[in-house]
Scaffold this active site. Structure first.
Site, PDB file in Angstrom:
ATOM      1  N   ASN A 104     -34.363  23.652  20.478  1.00 15.63           N
ATOM      2  CA  ASN A 104     -33.646  22.817  21.441  1.00 15.63           C
ATOM      3  C   ASN A 104     -32.290  23.359  21.862  1.00 15.63           C
ATOM      4  O   ASN A 104     -31.697  22.856  22.814  1.00 15.63           O
ATOM      5  CB  ASN A 104     -33.457  21.408  20.864  1.00 15.63           C
ATOM      6  CG  ASN A 104     -32.739  21.419  19.520  1.00 15.63           C
ATOM      7  OD1 ASN A 104     -32.744  22.417  18.802  1.00 15.63           O
ATOM      8  ND2 ASN A 104     -32.118  20.307  19.168  1.00 15.63           N
ATOM      9  N   TYR A 105     -31.778  24.387  21.202  1.00 20.46           N
ATOM     10  CA  TYR A 105     -30.408  24.833  21.456  1.00 20.46           C
ATOM     11  C   TYR A 105     -30.412  26.233  22.042  1.00 20.46           C
ATOM     12  O   TYR A 105     -30.954  27.167  21.449  1.00 20.46           O
ATOM     13  CB  TYR A 105     -29.624  24.802  20.140  1.00 20.46           C
ATOM     14  CG  TYR A 105     -28.153  25.101  20.276  1.00 20.46           C
ATOM     15  CD1 TYR A 105     -27.369  24.460  21.224  1.00 20.46           C
ATOM     16  CD2 TYR A 105     -27.536  26.015  19.430  1.00 20.46           C
ATOM     17  CE1 TYR A 105     -26.017  24.718  21.338  1.00 20.46           C
ATOM     18  CE2 TYR A 105     -26.184  26.282  19.519  1.00 20.46           C
ATOM     19  CZ  TYR A 105     -25.422  25.634  20.479  1.00 20.46           C
ATOM     20  OH  TYR A 105     -24.081  25.902  20.585  1.00 20.46           O
TER      21      TYR A 105
ATOM     22  N   HIS B 108     -45.827  17.792   8.203  1.00 19.42           N
ATOM     23  CA  HIS B 108     -45.152  18.639   7.223  1.00 19.42           C
ATOM     24  C   HIS B 108     -44.514  19.873   7.857  1.00 19.42           C
ATOM     25  O   HIS B 108     -44.947  20.376   8.887  1.00 19.42           O
ATOM     26  CB  HIS B 108     -46.114  19.105   6.115  1.00 19.42           C
ATOM     27  CG  HIS B 108     -47.503  19.378   6.593  1.00 19.42           C
ATOM     28  ND1 HIS B 108     -48.609  18.767   6.061  1.00 19.42           N
ATOM     29  CD2 HIS B 108     -47.965  20.175   7.582  1.00 19.42           C
ATOM     30  CE1 HIS B 108     -49.699  19.182   6.682  1.00 19.42           C
ATOM     31  NE2 HIS B 108     -49.328  20.037   7.605  1.00 19.42           N
TER      32      HIS B 108
ATOM     33  N   ASN C 256     -50.627  14.543  17.225  1.00 18.84           N
ATOM     34  CA  ASN C 256     -50.529  15.183  15.912  1.00 18.84           C
ATOM     35  C   ASN C 256     -49.863  16.548  16.059  1.00 18.84           C
ATOM     36  O   ASN C 256     -50.266  17.368  16.896  1.00 18.84           O
ATOM     37  CB  ASN C 256     -51.912  15.356  15.285  1.00 18.84           C
ATOM     38  CG  ASN C 256     -51.805  15.840  13.846  1.00 18.84           C
ATOM     39  OD1 ASN C 256     -51.561  15.061  12.934  1.00 18.84           O
ATOM     40  ND2 ASN C 256     -51.988  17.140  13.651  1.00 18.84           N
TER      41      ASN C 256
ATOM     42  N   GLY D 199       9.632   0.923  -6.052  1.00 15.07           N
ATOM     43  CA  GLY D 199       9.298  -0.361  -6.647  1.00 15.07           C
ATOM     44  C   GLY D 199       8.667  -1.345  -5.686  1.00 15.07           C
ATOM     45  O   GLY D 199       8.924  -1.318  -4.480  1.00 15.07           O
TER      46      GLY D 199
ATOM     47  N   LYS E  18      -4.301   6.338  -3.370  1.00 14.97           N
ATOM     48  CA  LYS E  18      -5.311   5.544  -4.071  1.00 14.97           C
ATOM     49  C   LYS E  18      -5.975   4.540  -3.151  1.00 14.97           C
ATOM     50  O   LYS E  18      -7.193   4.323  -3.222  1.00 14.97           O
ATOM     51  CB  LYS E  18      -4.665   4.828  -5.260  1.00 14.97           C
ATOM     52  CG  LYS E  18      -5.622   3.910  -6.005  1.00 14.97           C
ATOM     53  CD  LYS E  18      -5.051   3.405  -7.308  1.00 14.97           C
ATOM     54  CE  LYS E  18      -3.888   2.485  -7.116  1.00 14.97           C
ATOM     55  NZ  LYS E  18      -3.464   1.864  -8.399  1.00 14.97           N
TER      56      LYS E  18
ATOM     57  N   ALA F 249       0.831  -1.208   0.000  1.00 14.16           N
ATOM     58  CA  ALA F 249       0.000   0.000   0.000  1.00 14.16           C
ATOM     59  C   ALA F 249       0.862   1.252   0.000  1.00 14.16           C
ATOM     60  O   ALA F 249       0.500   2.273   0.597  1.00 14.16           O
ATOM     61  CB  ALA F 249      -0.925  -0.008   1.217  1.00 14.16           C
TER      62      ALA F 249
ATOM     63  N   ALA G  69     -53.040  27.660  17.329  1.00 12.93           N
ATOM     64  CA  ALA G  69     -52.101  27.992  16.264  1.00 12.93           C
ATOM     65  C   ALA G  69     -51.225  29.164  16.669  1.00 12.93           C
ATOM     66  O   ALA G  69     -51.675  30.102  17.334  1.00 12.93           O
ATOM     67  CB  ALA G  69     -52.860  28.319  14.986  1.00 12.93           C
TER      68      ALA G  69
END
EC number: 2.7.7.23
Length: 460
Positions: free
Chosen positions: A391-392, A368, A382, A81, A23, A10, A428
């Site tokens: 969350n942060y 969605h 739902n 080689g 490689k 290698a 909402a």
């Protein structure tokens, strides 16, 4: 047969890859060339597994040790080689004591080299009684490969490299695969007499066979599957070999009972597992330790990475990583499941939903346009469109808990850490900053203001 040592070469750069990395560290079906070859060789259980490194030596050595921390790393010096690489390896192996038995040598740019072929090579070498055996194959176009030159009795005379061959030698279609087995004593004699008298000015390992022939017979074993010993020198060859391999993988899965609608556009890595009656639609990439159960439908155009898909689930046009998708769950289209999600039975993560470390209870839905991270939802809950779990806080990731039978209105924002009890309904546009007890209604009063006859400043 006891395999005293296996030497994996290698050290090369692989200039034709035109790459910043060696490689052998390019990937094929989810693993580097090097690790795939080490898999094949390691399964033979050699007493010592050695990897010879030179170009970006530390980087290649680290990759080898990630496979086996007991591997012997051999650093080739400035003399070029493959012959010199083996000389360096044998010198280091000799430091552990005199070598006897059998030595296997292989290049590391054959990503489909398999243990079965290597076992057959070792068995042939043992049964033939030859001092050296080369693994060969026959190619329609042997350009670039060393040619196997035999005598009238079929014994190997020598291997001639492309740049050193004459017209009759280059017409030979049987080629060297760069995999060899030597008796240790024969190998030590052969590499001690190598020279660099060739067009490249390198120490060729192939010349060791010519030297070996002076003290023993040199045999050849033809690989039963040419694809298993096909090397990769550039990205064109890489793509061609990857496609051929992938079509084989798809074919085998289809024979095992998996429906793959379009094998030409479906890519499946070797460690993927599927049950019969799974269905894979066009344009899918199945990677890592992904498992797909019976009657699950994946695709079209879906990427699964280390994912688990349970029976009758459907994942469409989505990316899923390190997550479990429960029975009869629906994912997508255009859903991104980052690592750590558990999607319950019959649950849904719909269009343009992103999740990370989310546990979604059975029958719950995030249909969605939502982000759910570091959160858990109970059953039959739902989540309205456009909902975010914040969350942060700039330092820590905080957790959101939403109970069972909860109905969240559109456009809600949960500022974690926060807990919402079972049976809650939210209005909402609500911003939920504090815990909400079970069976409550929660909403935020955002006063709506209307300015009559309004004109923007540039129209006044």
């Amino acid at each position: 047969m006891t395999l005293t040592a296996a030497i994996v070469l290698a050290a090369g750069e692989g200039t034709r890859m035109r790459s910043r990395k060696p490689k052998v560290l390019h990937e094929f079906a989810g693993k580097t060339f090097l690790n795939r070859v080490m898999d094949a060789v390691g399964a033979l259980d050699p007493e010592t597994l050695a990897v010879v490194v030179r170009y970006q030596a530390q980087r290649v050595a680290e990759a080898a040790r990630s496979y086996d921390d007991a591997v012997l790393i051999v650093e080739q010096d400035e003399i070029p080689g493959t012959g010199r690489a083996v000389q360096c390896a044998m010198e280091q192996l000799g430091e552990q004591g005199p070598l006897s038995g059998t030595v296997l040598i292989t290049a590391s740019d054959m990503p489909l080299l398999d243990t079965s072929t290597l076992k057959q090579l070792l068995d042939y070498h043992r049964d033939s009684g030859d001092g050296a055996t080369v693994l060969t194959t026959v190619l329609d176009d042997p350009t670039g490969y060393g040619r196997i030159i035999r005598d009238a009795d079929g014994n190997v005379l020598k291997i001639v490299e492309q740049k050193d061959g004459n017209s009759s030698e280059l017409a030979v279609r049987e080629v060297n695969t760069s995999v060899y087995v030597f008796d240790a004593a024969v190998l030590e004699q052969a590499i001690a007499n190598l020279n660099a008298d060739n067009a490249q000015g390198e120490f060729y390992l192939t010349d060791a066979l010519t030297v070996a022939r002076q003290v023993s017979k040199v045999g050849a074993f033809a690989a039963p599957d040419p694809l298993s010993v096909e090397g990769v020198n550039d990205r064109v060859q890489l793509a061609s070999l990857a496609k051929a391999h992938n079509l084989r993988v798809c074919r085998q899965w289809m024979l095992d009972g998996v429906t793959i609608v379009d094998p030409q556009t479906t890519w499946i890595e070797d460690e993927v597992e599927m049950e019969s009656d799974a269905v894979i639609l066009p344009g899918c990439f199945l990677q890592g330790h992904t498992t797909i159960a019976h009657d699950a439908v994946v695709g079209p155009y879906t990427t699964l990475i280390d994912a688990t898909v349970e029976p009758e689930a459907h994942v469409e046009r989505s990316r899923v990583q390190e997550s479990r998708i429960g029975r009869e769950a629906n994912i997508g289209p255009w859903t991104y499941l980052r690592p750590g999600n558990e999607i319950g039975t019959g649950s849904k993560a719909g269009a343009f939903v992103e999740m990370k470390k989310a546990h979604i209870g059975d029958g719950s839905k995030v249909p969605h346009l939502s982000y759910v991270g570091d959160a858990d939802l109970g059953e039959n809950t739902n989540i309205g469109g456009g909902t975010i779990t914040a969350n942060y806080d700039g330092v820590h990731k905080n957790h959101t808990h939403i109970g069972s039978d909860v109905h969240i209105g559109a456009g809600n924002l949960f500022v974690a850490p926060v807990n919402v009890g079972d049976g809650v309904t939210s209005g909402a546009g609500s911003v939920i900053r504090h815990d909400v007890p079970g069976d409550a209604m929660v909403y935020s009063e955002n006063t709506q203001h209307v300015v009559d006859n309004w004109k923007p400043a540039w129209e006044r």
